[in-house]
Design an enzyme around this catalytic site. Structure first.
Site, PDB file in Angstrom:
ATOM      1  N   ASP A  17     -11.627   2.987   7.651  1.00  0.00           N
ATOM      2  CA  ASP A  17     -12.264   1.721   8.010  1.00  0.00           C
ATOM      3  C   ASP A  17     -13.441   1.986   8.939  1.00  0.00           C
ATOM      4  O   ASP A  17     -13.263   2.572  10.017  1.00  0.00           O
ATOM      5  CB  ASP A  17     -11.270   0.796   8.712  1.00  0.00           C
ATOM      6  CG  ASP A  17     -10.275   0.158   7.762  1.00  0.00           C
ATOM      7  OD1 ASP A  17     -10.408   0.361   6.541  1.00  0.00           O
ATOM      8  OD2 ASP A  17      -9.365  -0.556   8.252  1.00  0.00           O
ATOM      9  N   ALA A  46      -1.885   1.966   3.203  1.00  0.00           N
ATOM     10  CA  ALA A  46      -1.585   2.756   4.398  1.00  0.00           C
ATOM     11  C   ALA A  46      -1.184   1.865   5.570  1.00  0.00           C
ATOM     12  O   ALA A  46      -0.264   2.196   6.339  1.00  0.00           O
ATOM     13  CB  ALA A  46      -2.789   3.620   4.766  1.00  0.00           C
ATOM     14  N   GLU A 138      -5.531  -2.908  -4.302  1.00  0.00           N
ATOM     15  CA  GLU A 138      -6.702  -2.089  -3.962  1.00  0.00           C
ATOM     16  C   GLU A 138      -6.700  -0.770  -4.733  1.00  0.00           C
ATOM     17  O   GLU A 138      -7.588   0.049  -4.528  1.00  0.00           O
ATOM     18  CB  GLU A 138      -6.766  -1.822  -2.446  1.00  0.00           C
ATOM     19  CG  GLU A 138      -7.272  -3.002  -1.649  1.00  0.00           C
ATOM     20  CD  GLU A 138      -7.521  -2.688  -0.181  1.00  0.00           C
ATOM     21  OE1 GLU A 138      -8.198  -3.485   0.471  1.00  0.00           O
ATOM     22  OE2 GLU A 138      -7.025  -1.656   0.325  1.00  0.00           O
ATOM     23  N   ASN A 179      -1.999 -14.833   0.740  1.00  0.00           N
ATOM     24  CA  ASN A 179      -2.439 -15.854   1.686  1.00  0.00           C
ATOM     25  C   ASN A 179      -2.783 -17.124   0.900  1.00  0.00           C
ATOM     26  O   ASN A 179      -2.747 -17.133  -0.336  1.00  0.00           O
ATOM     27  CB  ASN A 179      -3.596 -15.372   2.563  1.00  0.00           C
ATOM     28  CG  ASN A 179      -4.850 -15.026   1.770  1.00  0.00           C
ATOM     29  OD1 ASN A 179      -5.134 -15.609   0.709  1.00  0.00           O
ATOM     30  ND2 ASN A 179      -5.639 -14.084   2.283  1.00  0.00           N
ATOM     31  N   GLY A 200      -2.303 -18.523   8.012  1.00  0.00           N
ATOM     32  CA  GLY A 200      -2.978 -18.252   9.278  1.00  0.00           C
ATOM     33  C   GLY A 200      -2.271 -18.939  10.427  1.00  0.00           C
ATOM     34  O   GLY A 200      -1.058 -18.771  10.633  1.00  0.00           O
ATOM     35  N   ASP A 231      -1.140  -7.180   6.448  1.00  0.00           N
ATOM     36  CA  ASP A 231      -0.372  -5.995   6.041  1.00  0.00           C
ATOM     37  C   ASP A 231       0.881  -5.838   6.886  1.00  0.00           C
ATOM     38  O   ASP A 231       1.960  -5.496   6.372  1.00  0.00           O
ATOM     39  CB  ASP A 231      -1.247  -4.743   6.132  1.00  0.00           C
ATOM     40  CG  ASP A 231      -2.443  -4.811   5.205  1.00  0.00           C
ATOM     41  OD1 ASP A 231      -2.289  -5.365   4.098  1.00  0.00           O
ATOM     42  OD2 ASP A 231      -3.528  -4.326   5.581  1.00  0.00           O
TER      43      ASP A 231
END
Length: 288
Positions: A17, A46, A138, A179, A200, A231
């Site tokens: 990242d 991960a 992903e 979400n 959220g 995650d």
């Protein structure tokens, strides 16, 4: 709650990242200065594996990294979190990279360059009947489909990023986690056997074939970074459900873990053991 360590095998992405923290997110075509750049371990796969291990699960990672210093750093970070990385393949392709901009409120924009993640193969990888297999999107859809076919036990899909999903994949899923935006973008989820949806600051809910069967409120917290919160929620919900908690209690525990992650600037935050979050949510419930 069953105290036996739940075996969770995560099949998914491993990324570096690159995070630019700025006052606000840029609009289309706009350049913003004054940001602060940082590098840290990431990738939805991960992140979920690291969270599962830190929460007390027996976590195994199935993924791919590049044969470079960044790839080794990602492996070292997973190992330090307590994740078994023996099924992470080292390839000649570069490490997957996520370019992330985070504003002062913790909101983000993300562009993912898959790198080695696009070449992940499950050749030689097996899953035992006691293992919970957790996937995201992903990595290539064919890999997810193969994982679903090979998984002998509980199979979970975090359907992110959102995309159309084959009916045979949804039929295999014991649990789908999304979400609210992803839930709206994947209409077929209304027919799925079990779906957890996060909202959220509004908490989370569980749906059985489109019917809400449980919900739990969010935990108020100062937001530092939302990148790894979903995650952490995924890992916690899987562990909580597989430990025997009912839907509402599992959602409450996962909300508390997600809130802890939101308050940490890291995509792979340090977390307490799952039992501590259970005690925390039980105390909060008794106080209401």
């Amino acid at each position: 709650m069953n105290t036996t360590r739940t075996a969770v095998t995560v099949v998914g992405s491993i990324n570096l990242d690159l995070i630019a923290t700025s006052e606000r997110l840029p609009t289309a075509g706009e350049t913003i200065g004054g940001a602060v750049l940082s590098e840290q371990p990431g990738g939805k796969g991960a992140n979920q594996a690291a969270a599962a291990a830190r929460l007390g699960g027996r976590a195994r990672m199935v993924g791919a990294v590049g044969r470079d210093s960044a790839g080794q750093r990602m492996l070292d970070a997973l190992g330090a979190a307590g994740v078994d990385t023996s099924d992470v393949t080292v390839l000649t392709e570069p490490i997957g990279t996520a370019l992330i901009v985070v504003d002062r409120d913790g909101e983000n924009q993300i562009v993912v360059c898959p790198g080695a993640n696009a070449h992940l193969s499950l050749d030689g990888v097996e899953f035992g009947p006691e293992e919970t297999v957790l996937c995201q999107l992903e990595v290539g859809l064919p890999v997810v489909l193969e994982a679903a076919r090979k998984a002998q036990g509980f199979f979970v899909l975090n359907a992110a990023p959102a995309m159309d999903l084959p009916a045979k994949l949804l039929q295999r899923c014991d649990l789908v986690i999304v979400n609210e935006s992803e839930y709206a973008l994947i209409p077929a989820l209304a027919e799925a056997k079990l779906v957890a949806v996060t909202y959220g600051g509004e908490g989370s809910a569980m749906f059985e074939q489109g019917r809400k069967v449980a919900e739990a409120p969010s935990v108020a917290v100062e937001v530092a970074n939302t990148v790894g919160a979903g995650d952490a929620f995924c890992a916690a919900l899987v562990l909580a459900l597989r430990s025997g908690l009912d839907y509402a209690a599992a959602l409450s525990v996962a909300n508390a873990v997600g809130a802890d992650a939101v308050g940490d600037p890291s995509s792979q935050p340090d977390l307490a053991q799952l039992g501590q979050y259970l005690e925390q949510t039980a105390s909060a419930s008794d106080a209401r």
